[in-house]
Design an enzyme around this catalytic site. Structure first.
Site, mmCIF file in Angstrom:
data_model
loop_
_atom_site.group_PDB
_atom_site.id
_atom_site.type_symbol
_atom_site.label_atom_id
_atom_site.label_comp_id
_atom_site.label_asym_id
_atom_site.label_seq_id
_atom_site.Cartn_x
_atom_site.Cartn_y
_atom_site.Cartn_z
ATOM 1 N N ALA A 262 0.816 -1.262 0.076
ATOM 2 C CA ALA A 262 -0.161 -0.077 -0.096
ATOM 3 C C ALA A 262 0.780 1.084 -0.017
ATOM 4 O O ALA A 262 0.301 2.505 -0.488
ATOM 5 C CB ALA A 262 -0.908 -0.134 1.160
ATOM 6 N N ASP B 230 11.758 6.655 3.115
ATOM 7 C CA ASP B 230 13.127 6.504 2.852
ATOM 8 C C ASP B 230 13.641 7.899 2.720
ATOM 9 O O ASP B 230 14.146 8.286 1.773
ATOM 10 C CB ASP B 230 13.587 5.780 1.439
ATOM 11 C CG ASP B 230 12.835 4.227 1.737
ATOM 12 O OD1 ASP B 230 13.565 3.352 2.623
ATOM 13 O OD2 ASP B 230 12.134 4.043 0.925
ATOM 14 N N SER C 102 7.006 -1.954 4.277
ATOM 15 C CA SER C 102 8.103 -2.114 3.541
ATOM 16 C C SER C 102 8.077 -3.656 3.039
ATOM 17 O O SER C 102 7.653 -4.590 3.649
ATOM 18 C CB SER C 102 9.339 -2.148 4.550
ATOM 19 O OG SER C 102 10.435 -2.766 4.148
ATOM 20 N N SER C 103 8.498 -3.829 1.675
ATOM 21 C CA SER C 103 8.929 -5.242 1.162
ATOM 22 C C SER C 103 9.705 -5.949 2.073
ATOM 23 O O SER C 103 9.439 -7.285 2.220
ATOM 24 C CB SER C 103 9.457 -5.064 -0.136
ATOM 25 O OG SER C 103 8.841 -3.969 -1.136
ATOM 26 N N ARG C 104 10.536 -5.673 2.925
ATOM 27 C CA ARG C 104 11.351 -6.442 3.631
ATOM 28 C C ARG C 104 10.659 -6.799 5.061
ATOM 29 O O ARG C 104 11.335 -7.712 5.559
ATOM 30 C CB ARG C 104 12.529 -5.697 3.999
ATOM 31 C CG ARG C 104 13.741 -5.389 2.936
ATOM 32 C CD ARG C 104 15.083 -4.980 3.291
ATOM 33 N NE ARG C 104 15.853 -5.091 2.240
ATOM 34 C CZ ARG C 104 16.522 -4.062 1.515
ATOM 35 N NH1 ARG C 104 15.679 -2.742 1.515
ATOM 36 N NH2 ARG C 104 17.198 -4.276 0.439
ATOM 37 N N HIS D 173 3.670 1.811 -2.011
ATOM 38 C CA HIS D 173 4.030 2.024 -3.213
ATOM 39 C C HIS D 173 2.620 2.557 -4.243
ATOM 40 O O HIS D 173 2.617 3.538 -4.567
ATOM 41 C CB HIS D 173 4.297 0.810 -4.138
ATOM 42 C CG HIS D 173 5.525 0.234 -3.525
ATOM 43 N ND1 HIS D 173 5.663 -1.020 -2.752
ATOM 44 C CD2 HIS D 173 6.969 0.500 -3.663
ATOM 45 C CE1 HIS D 173 6.842 -1.301 -2.480
ATOM 46 N NE2 HIS D 173 7.752 -0.371 -3.109
#
Ligand code: AMP
Length: 300
Positions: free
Chosen positions: A52, A167, A202-204, A54
């Site tokens: 969400a 970021d 976060s994708s991570r 992005h």
């Protein structure tokens, strides 16, 4: 009498087709068509594994431009030798269906060979703003980011490009890059999107196990507490940071990379808050390094 023609209206079942390109030549052709029609082009670069956060950048781009281009490229030059390039989450089919739902206009997915053909040897390095904070642990990260963003902006040639405040140092590096190289694009920062418990998306986050996922929102909680105390009282920043570090460890983080208060523009550490400042933190849960940042909002 001729039968009356049905009006040209898209029904709910008819999705806008998502155009997809992988070569610089095809990308430039598509974008040239948009520019020829005097459309304002918005751009959202990503490494995929979309969430969400992005998608909110896409919403911001839609407000700023007539058409939106998204790129998905896991950029090897921004990963250190011992980092997670090979295991970074990749979920292209799901990403494409999310982008179709969002009705973006163009997806650009270059290969590593397209971006870095044999003989490639140029580097891009942005000055002081890319030092400190994340670069102490990831010394080559911002050179990799500056290089790929310079290439992507030059390839896509958007009018506006959107990046996340999640970021924040990266956003500052890109703003500096665009100013210094006179790149004709407006850079827009978009706010951090969070899970219900406050964890920055976060994708991570996919790397976290159940117990780590339970602890993870405490990074934001501590940053917010520090930011709240700075906004309302006049504490010693050193003592506040020492308190925050103890809290992060007590609440379950394995180690702290940094916890600091910096000027919101230069990113230099500050000892007072008589200017726009942000609280920045990076901490480890096992091998996973989480980062976050929060603005200090003084009550005027
Ligand atoms: P990435 O795919 O992680 O390289 O991120 C692509 C863009 O999405 C960058 O501009 C990030 O700052 C932004 N982004 C990542 N996570 C978030 C989030 N939780 N909220 C807003 N933007 C984000």
């Amino acid at each position: 009498m001729f039968a009356k023609k049905a009006p040209m209206v898209l029904s709910h079942t008819q999705e806008k087709t998502l155009r997809q390109v992988t070569s610089i030549e095809a990308l430039r052709k598509e974008v040239a068509l948009f520019h020829a029609k005097k459309k304002k082009v918005g751009f959202v670069p990503t490494m995929g594994a979309l969430h969400a956060g992005h998608l909110s950048l896409i919403d911001t781009a839609k407000k700023q431009a007539d058409i939106v281009v998204v790129s998905i490229f896991v950029n090897p030059t921004q990963f250190g030798a011992n980092e997670d390039f090979s295991v970074y989450p990749r979920q292209l089919e799901k990403d494409i269906s999310l982008l179709k739902e969002k009705e973006i206009d163009l997806l650009y997915q270059p290969s590593v060979e397209t971006m870095y053909p044999p003989g490639f040897s140029t580097s891009v390095s942005v000055g002081p703003v890319s030092k400190g904070l994340c670069s102490d642990t990831r010394p080559t990260f911002f050179d990799g980011v500056a290089l790929i963003v310079a290439k992507l902006l030059n390839q896509v040639q958007p009018d506006v490009a959107v990046f996340g405040e999640k970021d924040f140092q990266q956003l500052c590096v890109i703003q500096r890059l665009v100013t210094d190289l006179d790149l004709p694009v407006k850079i827009v920062g978009a706010p951090t999107i969070r899970e219900d418990d406050g964890l920055a998306m976060s994708s991570r986050n996919a790397y976290l196990d159940e117990e780590q996922r339970r602890i993870a929102p405490e990074l934001y909680a501590v940053l917010k507490e520090i930011s709240g105390m700075l906004a309302t009282t006049d504490p010693s920043i050193d003592e506040l940071i020492a308190w925050g570090e103890r809290e992060l460890l007590e609440r379950g983080f394995d180690s702290i990379d940094y916890l600091t208060v910096c000027d919101a523009k230069s990113l230099k550490e500050v000892n007072d808050t008589k200017r726009p400042v942000r609280v920045f933190g990076a901490a480890y849960l096992g091998e996973t390094r989480l980062i976050d940042n929060v603005a200090v909002k003084h009550k005027s």
